[in-house]
Design a protein around this motif. Structure first.
Motif, PDB file in Angstrom:
ATOM      1  N   CYS A  13       0.834  -1.214   0.000  1.00 59.45           N
ATOM      2  CA  CYS A  13       0.000   0.000   0.000  1.00 59.45           C
ATOM      3  C   CYS A  13       0.868   1.263   0.000  1.00 59.45           C
ATOM      4  O   CYS A  13       0.516   2.279  -0.621  1.00 59.45           O
ATOM      5  CB  CYS A  13      -0.922  -0.002   1.216  1.00 59.45           C
ATOM      6  SG  CYS A  13      -2.273  -1.211   1.083  1.00 59.45           S
ATOM      7  N   ASP A  57      -7.413   0.525  -3.678  1.00 59.53           N
ATOM      8  CA  ASP A  57      -8.575   0.209  -2.852  1.00 59.53           C
ATOM      9  C   ASP A  57      -8.953  -1.270  -2.985  1.00 59.53           C
ATOM     10  O   ASP A  57      -9.263  -1.937  -1.997  1.00 59.53           O
ATOM     11  CB  ASP A  57      -9.743   1.110  -3.267  1.00 59.53           C
ATOM     12  CG  ASP A  57     -10.972   0.869  -2.403  1.00 59.53           C
ATOM     13  OD1 ASP A  57     -10.874   1.038  -1.169  1.00 59.53           O
ATOM     14  OD2 ASP A  57     -12.010   0.458  -2.965  1.00 59.53           O
ATOM     15  N   VAL A  58      -8.915  -1.753  -4.217  1.00 59.93           N
ATOM     16  CA  VAL A  58      -9.235  -3.178  -4.446  1.00 59.93           C
ATOM     17  C   VAL A  58      -8.215  -4.068  -3.737  1.00 59.93           C
ATOM     18  O   VAL A  58      -8.567  -5.058  -3.090  1.00 59.93           O
ATOM     19  CB  VAL A  58      -9.266  -3.482  -5.959  1.00 59.93           C
ATOM     20  CG1 VAL A  58      -9.347  -4.993  -6.196  1.00 59.93           C
ATOM     21  CG2 VAL A  58     -10.439  -2.778  -6.618  1.00 59.93           C
ATOM     22  N   SER A  80      -6.457  -3.416  -1.149  1.00 57.39           N
ATOM     23  CA  SER A  80      -6.629  -3.366   0.309  1.00 57.39           C
ATOM     24  C   SER A  80      -7.738  -4.299   0.781  1.00 57.39           C
ATOM     25  O   SER A  80      -7.780  -4.687   1.944  1.00 57.39           O
ATOM     26  CB  SER A  80      -6.919  -1.927   0.755  1.00 57.39           C
ATOM     27  OG  SER A  80      -8.176  -1.490   0.237  1.00 57.39           O
ATOM     28  N   GLN A  81      -8.650  -4.662  -0.134  1.00 54.53           N
ATOM     29  CA  GLN A  81      -9.751  -5.559   0.219  1.00 54.53           C
ATOM     30  C   GLN A  81      -9.420  -7.038  -0.060  1.00 54.53           C
ATOM     31  O   GLN A  81     -10.242  -7.913   0.198  1.00 54.53           O
ATOM     32  CB  GLN A  81     -11.007  -5.169  -0.572  1.00 54.53           C
ATOM     33  CG  GLN A  81     -11.513  -3.763  -0.292  1.00 54.53           C
ATOM     34  CD  GLN A  81     -12.689  -3.392  -1.177  1.00 54.53           C
ATOM     35  OE1 GLN A  81     -13.621  -4.179  -1.336  1.00 54.53           O
ATOM     36  NE2 GLN A  81     -12.643  -2.198  -1.758  1.00 54.53           N
ATOM     37  N   SER A  82      -8.262  -7.275  -0.629  1.00 57.08           N
ATOM     38  CA  SER A  82      -7.882  -8.667  -0.919  1.00 57.08           C
ATOM     39  C   SER A  82      -7.590  -9.406   0.385  1.00 57.08           C
ATOM     40  O   SER A  82      -7.211  -8.794   1.387  1.00 57.08           O
ATOM     41  CB  SER A  82      -6.651  -8.702  -1.827  1.00 57.08           C
ATOM     42  OG  SER A  82      -5.535  -8.136  -1.165  1.00 57.08           O
ATOM     43  N   GLU A 117      -6.013 -11.335   3.430  1.00 60.50           N
ATOM     44  CA  GLU A 117      -4.672 -11.349   4.005  1.00 60.50           C
ATOM     45  C   GLU A 117      -4.185 -12.774   4.247  1.00 60.50           C
ATOM     46  O   GLU A 117      -2.994 -13.053   4.158  1.00 60.50           O
ATOM     47  CB  GLU A 117      -4.677 -10.561   5.318  1.00 60.50           C
ATOM     48  CG  GLU A 117      -5.049  -9.100   5.136  1.00 60.50           C
ATOM     49  CD  GLU A 117      -5.151  -8.375   6.468  1.00 60.50           C
ATOM     50  OE1 GLU A 117      -4.807  -9.008   7.491  1.00 60.50           O
ATOM     51  OE2 GLU A 117      -5.556  -7.217   6.488  1.00 60.50           O
ATOM     52  N   ASN A 152      -7.573  -6.965  -8.788  1.00 61.98           N
ATOM     53  CA  ASN A 152      -8.863  -7.668  -8.805  1.00 61.98           C
ATOM     54  C   ASN A 152      -8.680  -9.182  -8.669  1.00 61.98           C
ATOM     55  O   ASN A 152      -9.458  -9.858  -7.998  1.00 61.98           O
ATOM     56  CB  ASN A 152      -9.622  -7.344 -10.094  1.00 61.98           C
ATOM     57  CG  ASN A 152     -10.410  -6.042  -9.988  1.00 61.98           C
ATOM     58  OD1 ASN A 152     -11.008  -5.761  -8.950  1.00 61.98           O
ATOM     59  ND2 ASN A 152     -10.395  -5.238 -11.049  1.00 61.98           N
ATOM     60  N   LYS A 177      -8.101  -9.980  -5.152  1.00 57.27           N
ATOM     61  CA  LYS A 177      -9.300  -9.826  -4.326  1.00 57.27           C
ATOM     62  C   LYS A 177     -10.269 -10.978  -4.546  1.00 57.27           C
ATOM     63  O   LYS A 177     -10.918 -11.451  -3.606  1.00 57.27           O
ATOM     64  CB  LYS A 177      -9.983  -8.496  -4.657  1.00 57.27           C
ATOM     65  CG  LYS A 177     -11.289  -8.278  -3.895  1.00 57.27           C
ATOM     66  CD  LYS A 177     -11.974  -6.991  -4.329  1.00 57.27           C
ATOM     67  CE  LYS A 177     -13.322  -6.824  -3.621  1.00 57.27           C
ATOM     68  NZ  LYS A 177     -14.034  -5.604  -4.067  1.00 57.27           N
TER      69      LYS A 177
END
Length: 523
Positions: A23, A66-67, A69-71, A73, A247, A250
């Motif tokens: 990030c 943003d995408v 960050s939503q993947s 962990e 993507n 994610k």
């Protein structure tokens, strides 16, 4: 319905700090572009037009961040262990069968068809057991060469068939094999993260190079570099690739990843399954083959020819010689012709009952065949024991091959002389005086005659003569000699010189060397 057991691979490497680092890379690239974007003079229509077109690039990079960050962990990939294990079992069975077929094919070299030999593989440990050659098998059992070959081939073939039977009797070993399935490293998150970081690094590298190029002193060149920096069409494609990568991270398809990982596990363990199959076959086949070869060794050691085979061995030489070779004939006084089925160099079998000093049936050489009148045919046969041969080899003159060649013709000439005398005399006598006064009649039932020359260390040749017609009707030797047309036999018993005469005579009489002197040795 019970659940299908699954094995999983847990990705613990995708830590919070690693995600923060990615990030930060996003932030650095985006902030850099925004700074350049905001510093462009608003009163410049040309710059403003370039910047406005470039804004979607920055927006798409923000969207990608943003995408990302939503993947996820953490990622736990599950795969069907039973399915992978089943595939490995199939591979094991396939290799097992291939190795088994290869071993069975190798038996053709170990037990070659229609050849009297057994080729014991180096990997076999017979623990002292030995497989004799066909020649040794023939000598050990006093068999005719053809009979020995036939019997040897049959015993070897039976052993080969026993090995194959043992293989097929065994249960399916593969069903009891447990596989220890290893799980190789599989980290799709890290793989995609590395790809994303590389895309960002390559893109930022291009932008920094273009930024530095804008400070050229030449204004015309500088403007070209400014246009290059704000190449929104190219950079929008870059941003799209980065967004697609984010993507993918994610929306990872765990089912697809599970199948991919199952394939990786299979490929990782497949060579081990194949190697295990080969080793199982090798160990199993080695044990079976060693066991049957030991059994074959014992069969050779304890072999006893059946009566029919023994009889055939006694007769086969004479029959073969008479049927396959030109017949020798002599004309009798009454114009009858007698066929002779033996010649010098042939072999005959002397049975132990008629010739007891040989201790069993023995295959011996024909040294000479003499044809006389009145249908007489005399065969000179080598009937020496091994002990008699040892004494003969101690004679003076046996020191080397050249001297030995001078002695052997002398011995053979005396045997031929005796055969000629038997063939031509009316009483079928050998024309020699009796050589021994006290022979051991249980071993030597026929009169022993002797010839010697007139020299200081005189050579002696000992022989017996027997009429074939006087042999027992039960004698297989009698039958085979009669079939060959032989009527008289001169038996070569031994030869020596004066120095070794006591040792040889002691073999013929009931007593030792002192008795040998008493009963004729040294005369």
């Amino acid at each position: 319905m019970s659940e299908v057991p699954e094995h999983s691979y847990y990705d613990s490497e995708s830590s919070e700090s690693e995600k923060d680092s990615v990030c930060e890379i996003f932030d650095t690239v985006i902030n850099f572009l925004e700074c350049i974007y905001e510093d462009v003079p608003e009163d410049s229509s040309m710059f403003k037009n370039l910047v406005e077109k470039y804004k979607p690039v920055i927006d798409m990079l923000k969207q990608a961040m943003d995408v990302y960050s939503q993947s996820p962990e953490d990622l736990e990939i599950r795969y069907d262990f039973y399915e992978v294990s089943s595939q490995l079992k199939e591979e094991f069975n396939k290799e097992y069968k291939t190795s088994l077929d290869a071993f069975i094919s190798s038996l053709d070299k170990i037990f070659p068809a229609k050849i009297a030999e057994v080729n014991v593989p180096k990997y076999c440990n017979l623990e002292g057991c030995k497989i004799p050659t066909v020649k040794k098998f023939q000598r050990n059992n006093n068999l005719n060469p053809d009979v020995a070959d036939s019997e040897y081939i049959q015993l070897a073939l039976e052993t080969k068939e026993a090995v194959i039977d043992d293989i097929h009797k065994e249960d399916d070993t593969s069903s009891f094999i447990e596989f220890e399935v290893s799980q190789p490293e599989y980290d799709p998150v890290r793989k995609n993260t590395d790809r994303l970081v590389k895309l960002l690094a390559d893109f930022s590298g291009i932008k920094y190079d273009e930024f530095n190029a804008m400070f050229e002193s030449n204004i015309d060149v500088r403007m070209e570099h400014v246009k290059g920096f704000f190449n929104y069409e190219r950079d929008l494609k870059w941003a799209k690739v980065i967004l697609d990568c984010a993507n993918e991270m994610k929306c990872l398809d765990e089912g697809l990843l599970a199948r991919e990982y199952a394939e990786i596990v299979f490929k990782e363990n497949c060579p081990n399954a194949q190697t295990l199959a080969k080793s199982v076959v090798e160990e199993k086949m080695k044990s079976i083959l060693e066991g049957e070869l030991k059994a074959l060794s014992e069969k050779f050691r304890t072999y006893e020819a059946a009566g029919e085979i023994a009889s055939r061995s006694l007769k086969i030489v004479a029959k073969r010689k008479r049927s396959n070779k030109p017949k020798l004939t002599i004309e009798e006084s009454n114009s009858q012709f007698v066929e002779i089925g033996l010649k010098t160099g042939d072999t005959v079998t002397l049975d132990g009952e008629t010739f007891p000093w040989l201790e069993g049936s023995s295959i011996v050489d024909v040294l000479h065949v003499e044809q006389g009148s009145n249908g007489t045919a005399v065969a000179v046969i080598d009937a020496r024991t091994e002990e008699a041969k040892k004494v003969e080899h101690k004679m003076t003159g046996y020191e080397n091959a050249e001297k030995k060649q001078r002695i052997l013709p002398i011995i053979k000439d005396k045997l031929i002389m005796a055969a000629k005398c038997v063939a031509t005399s009316e009483d079928k006598s050998v024309g020699l005086s009796v050589g021994l006064n006290n022979r051991l009649k249980e071993l030597y039932p026929f009169i022993i005659y002797a010839w010697k020359d007139q020299t200081p260390n005189a050579k002696r040749v000992y022989m017996s003569k027997v009429s074939v017609g006087d042999m027992s009707d039960e004698s297989e030797t009698k039958k085979s000699l009669q079939e060959a047309g032989v009527t008289e036999v001169v038996l070569f018993l031994g030869a020596c010189d004066k120095q070794n005469q006591e040792s040889l005579v002691a073999l013929f009489i009931d007593g030792g060397s002192r008795d040998a002197v008493k009963y004729g040795a040294g005369a």
